[in-house]
Scaffold this motif. Structure first.
Motif, PDB file in Angstrom:
ATOM      1  N   LEU A   1       8.928   2.830  -1.465  1.00  0.00           N
ATOM      2  CA  LEU A   1       9.336   1.525  -0.957  1.00  0.00           C
ATOM      3  C   LEU A   1       8.416   0.395  -1.409  1.00  0.00           C
ATOM      4  O   LEU A   1       8.690  -0.767  -1.145  1.00  0.00           O
ATOM      5  N   VAL A   2       7.306   0.733  -2.072  1.00  0.00           N
ATOM      6  CA  VAL A   2       6.353  -0.266  -2.548  1.00  0.00           C
ATOM      7  C   VAL A   2       6.494  -0.385  -4.061  1.00  0.00           C
ATOM      8  O   VAL A   2       6.388   0.600  -4.785  1.00  0.00           O
ATOM      9  N   SER A   3       6.732  -1.620  -4.531  1.00  0.00           N
ATOM     10  CA  SER A   3       6.907  -1.796  -5.974  1.00  0.00           C
ATOM     11  C   SER A   3       5.597  -2.097  -6.686  1.00  0.00           C
ATOM     12  O   SER A   3       5.407  -1.692  -7.819  1.00  0.00           O
ATOM     13  N   SER A   4       4.669  -2.834  -6.019  1.00  0.00           N
ATOM     14  CA  SER A   4       3.387  -3.101  -6.668  1.00  0.00           C
ATOM     15  C   SER A   4       2.305  -3.393  -5.636  1.00  0.00           C
ATOM     16  O   SER A   4       2.575  -3.900  -4.554  1.00  0.00           O
ATOM     17  N   VAL A   5       1.072  -3.042  -6.008  1.00  0.00           N
ATOM     18  CA  VAL A   5      -0.110  -3.331  -5.198  1.00  0.00           C
ATOM     19  C   VAL A   5      -1.173  -3.885  -6.138  1.00  0.00           C
ATOM     20  O   VAL A   5      -1.553  -3.233  -7.112  1.00  0.00           O
TER      21      VAL A   5
ATOM     22  N   GLY B   1     -11.517  -6.334  -3.711  1.00  0.00           N
ATOM     23  CA  GLY B   1     -11.094  -5.549  -2.559  1.00  0.00           C
ATOM     24  C   GLY B   1     -11.011  -6.312  -1.253  1.00  0.00           C
ATOM     25  O   GLY B   1     -10.739  -5.727  -0.208  1.00  0.00           O
ATOM     26  N   ASP B   2     -11.236  -7.624  -1.290  1.00  0.00           N
ATOM     27  CA  ASP B   2     -11.122  -8.417  -0.061  1.00  0.00           C
ATOM     28  C   ASP B   2      -9.669  -8.675   0.319  1.00  0.00           C
ATOM     29  O   ASP B   2      -9.374  -8.969   1.477  1.00  0.00           O
ATOM     30  N   MET B   3      -8.756  -8.580  -0.655  1.00  0.00           N
ATOM     31  CA  MET B   3      -7.344  -8.807  -0.387  1.00  0.00           C
ATOM     32  C   MET B   3      -6.492  -7.937  -1.298  1.00  0.00           C
ATOM     33  O   MET B   3      -6.865  -7.687  -2.448  1.00  0.00           O
ATOM     34  N   TYR B   4      -5.380  -7.469  -0.768  1.00  0.00           N
ATOM     35  CA  TYR B   4      -4.412  -6.707  -1.543  1.00  0.00           C
ATOM     36  C   TYR B   4      -3.068  -7.409  -1.451  1.00  0.00           C
ATOM     37  O   TYR B   4      -2.603  -7.703  -0.345  1.00  0.00           O
ATOM     38  N   ALA B   5      -2.473  -7.692  -2.585  1.00  0.00           N
ATOM     39  CA  ALA B   5      -1.129  -8.272  -2.635  1.00  0.00           C
ATOM     40  C   ALA B   5      -0.156  -7.111  -2.799  1.00  0.00           C
ATOM     41  O   ALA B   5      -0.165  -6.420  -3.818  1.00  0.00           O
ATOM     42  N   ILE B   6       0.662  -6.891  -1.777  1.00  0.00           N
ATOM     43  CA  ILE B   6       1.607  -5.768  -1.758  1.00  0.00           C
ATOM     44  C   ILE B   6       3.016  -6.332  -1.820  1.00  0.00           C
ATOM     45  O   ILE B   6       3.373  -7.215  -1.044  1.00  0.00           O
ATOM     46  N   GLU B   7       3.803  -5.802  -2.747  1.00  0.00           N
ATOM     47  CA  GLU B   7       5.199  -6.210  -2.855  1.00  0.00           C
ATOM     48  C   GLU B   7       6.078  -4.986  -2.643  1.00  0.00           C
ATOM     49  O   GLU B   7       5.884  -3.951  -3.276  1.00  0.00           O
ATOM     50  N   PHE B   8       7.024  -5.111  -1.723  1.00  0.00           N
ATOM     51  CA  PHE B   8       7.945  -4.031  -1.409  1.00  0.00           C
ATOM     52  C   PHE B   8       9.196  -4.141  -2.258  1.00  0.00           C
ATOM     53  O   PHE B   8       9.504  -5.207  -2.806  1.00  0.00           O
ATOM     54  N   THR B   9       9.943  -3.049  -2.364  1.00  0.00           N
ATOM     55  CA  THR B   9      11.152  -3.038  -3.193  1.00  0.00           C
ATOM     56  C   THR B   9      12.246  -3.928  -2.630  1.00  0.00           C
ATOM     57  O   THR B   9      13.126  -4.362  -3.370  1.00  0.00           O
ATOM     58  N   ASP B  10      12.200  -4.237  -1.327  1.00  0.00           N
ATOM     59  CA  ASP B  10      13.208  -5.131  -0.748  1.00  0.00           C
ATOM     60  C   ASP B  10      12.877  -6.603  -0.961  1.00  0.00           C
ATOM     61  O   ASP B  10      13.586  -7.487  -0.495  1.00  0.00           O
ATOM     62  N   GLY B  11      11.773  -6.903  -1.675  1.00  0.00           N
ATOM     63  CA  GLY B  11      11.397  -8.270  -1.998  1.00  0.00           C
ATOM     64  C   GLY B  11      10.355  -8.879  -1.085  1.00  0.00           C
ATOM     65  O   GLY B  11       9.884  -9.994  -1.337  1.00  0.00           O
ATOM     66  N   THR B  12       9.970  -8.192  -0.035  1.00  0.00           N
ATOM     67  CA  THR B  12       8.953  -8.692   0.888  1.00  0.00           C
ATOM     68  C   THR B  12       7.592  -8.671   0.209  1.00  0.00           C
ATOM     69  O   THR B  12       7.203  -7.663  -0.379  1.00  0.00           O
TER      70      THR B  12
ATOM     71  N   THR C   1     -12.342   2.509   4.815  1.00  0.00           N
ATOM     72  CA  THR C   1     -11.344   3.429   5.359  1.00  0.00           C
ATOM     73  C   THR C   1      -9.969   3.147   4.766  1.00  0.00           C
ATOM     74  O   THR C   1      -9.239   4.072   4.401  1.00  0.00           O
ATOM     75  N   PHE C   2      -9.616   1.868   4.667  1.00  0.00           N
ATOM     76  CA  PHE C   2      -8.321   1.509   4.084  1.00  0.00           C
ATOM     77  C   PHE C   2      -8.236   1.988   2.647  1.00  0.00           C
ATOM     78  O   PHE C   2      -7.236   2.590   2.243  1.00  0.00           O
ATOM     79  N   LYS C   3      -9.278   1.726   1.874  1.00  0.00           N
ATOM     80  CA  LYS C   3      -9.255   2.076   0.453  1.00  0.00           C
ATOM     81  C   LYS C   3      -9.185   3.588   0.237  1.00  0.00           C
ATOM     82  O   LYS C   3      -8.503   4.064  -0.657  1.00  0.00           O
ATOM     83  N   GLU C   4      -9.880   4.358   1.071  1.00  0.00           N
ATOM     84  CA  GLU C   4      -9.939   5.811   0.892  1.00  0.00           C
ATOM     85  C   GLU C   4      -8.722   6.523   1.464  1.00  0.00           C
ATOM     86  O   GLU C   4      -8.217   7.471   0.859  1.00  0.00           O
ATOM     87  N   GLN C   5      -8.254   6.104   2.639  1.00  0.00           N
ATOM     88  CA  GLN C   5      -7.227   6.874   3.335  1.00  0.00           C
ATOM     89  C   GLN C   5      -5.821   6.304   3.210  1.00  0.00           C
ATOM     90  O   GLN C   5      -4.863   7.056   3.050  1.00  0.00           O
ATOM     91  N   PHE C   6      -5.674   4.987   3.308  1.00  0.00           N
ATOM     92  CA  PHE C   6      -4.342   4.413   3.403  1.00  0.00           C
ATOM     93  C   PHE C   6      -3.803   3.847   2.095  1.00  0.00           C
ATOM     94  O   PHE C   6      -2.594   3.860   1.878  1.00  0.00           O
ATOM     95  N   LEU C   7      -4.661   3.354   1.232  1.00  0.00           N
ATOM     96  CA  LEU C   7      -4.199   2.770  -0.028  1.00  0.00           C
ATOM     97  C   LEU C   7      -3.451   3.774  -0.910  1.00  0.00           C
ATOM     98  O   LEU C   7      -2.386   3.444  -1.435  1.00  0.00           O
ATOM     99  N   PRO C   8      -3.927   5.026  -1.068  1.00  0.00           N
ATOM    100  CA  PRO C   8      -3.149   5.981  -1.878  1.00  0.00           C
ATOM    101  C   PRO C   8      -1.760   6.263  -1.293  1.00  0.00           C
ATOM    102  O   PRO C   8      -0.792   6.423  -2.038  1.00  0.00           O
ATOM    103  N   THR C   9      -1.659   6.288   0.033  1.00  0.00           N
ATOM    104  CA  THR C   9      -0.368   6.516   0.679  1.00  0.00           C
ATOM    105  C   THR C   9       0.577   5.353   0.416  1.00  0.00           C
ATOM    106  O   THR C   9       1.759   5.551   0.119  1.00  0.00           O
ATOM    107  N   ILE C  10       0.054   4.139   0.527  1.00  0.00           N
ATOM    108  CA  ILE C  10       0.884   2.956   0.301  1.00  0.00           C
ATOM    109  C   ILE C  10       1.314   2.875  -1.161  1.00  0.00           C
ATOM    110  O   ILE C  10       2.479   2.599  -1.459  1.00  0.00           O
TER     111      ILE C  10
END
Length: 104
Positions: free
Chosen positions: A49-53, A59-70, A35-44
């Protein structure tokens, strides 16, 4: 056929209750990840506000980096997020990430 559907079917064919609940639990986790991969990942990924995914461990983990450095490590099967600096775990990781990009 999705992996979660296969696991649900195997759970229905289990010999005893322990095997049923083990397969059922695995199927629910797999369903969360799908569900995450199909519905929410494209939105993220499409959010400004997201610089990289980065997807890790198949697919067990996603490293998400936001533009504010989080930086956040998100585990979709358990729906948990590890937020780097202040080193906090969030139980409802998907909700936290979507709130961070102002979506629900």
């Amino acid at each position: 056929m999705k992996k979660s559907e296969l696991l649900f079917r195997q759970a229905d064919e289990a010999d005893n209750d322990f095997q049923f609940w083990a397969k059922h639990h695995s199927a629910e986790r797999e369903q969360r990840a799908e569900t995450f991969k199909e519905q929410f990942l494209p939105t993220i990924m499409g959010s400004p506000l997201v610089s990289s995914v980065l997807e890790r461990n198949d697919g067990d983990m996603y490293a998400i980096e936001f533009t504010d450095g989080t930086k956040v490590d998100y585990y979709p099967k358990k729906d948990r997020a590890m937020i780097h600096r202040p080193n906090q775990w969030k139980s409802y990781g998907r909700t936290w990430i979507l709130n961070k990009i102002n979506l629900k």
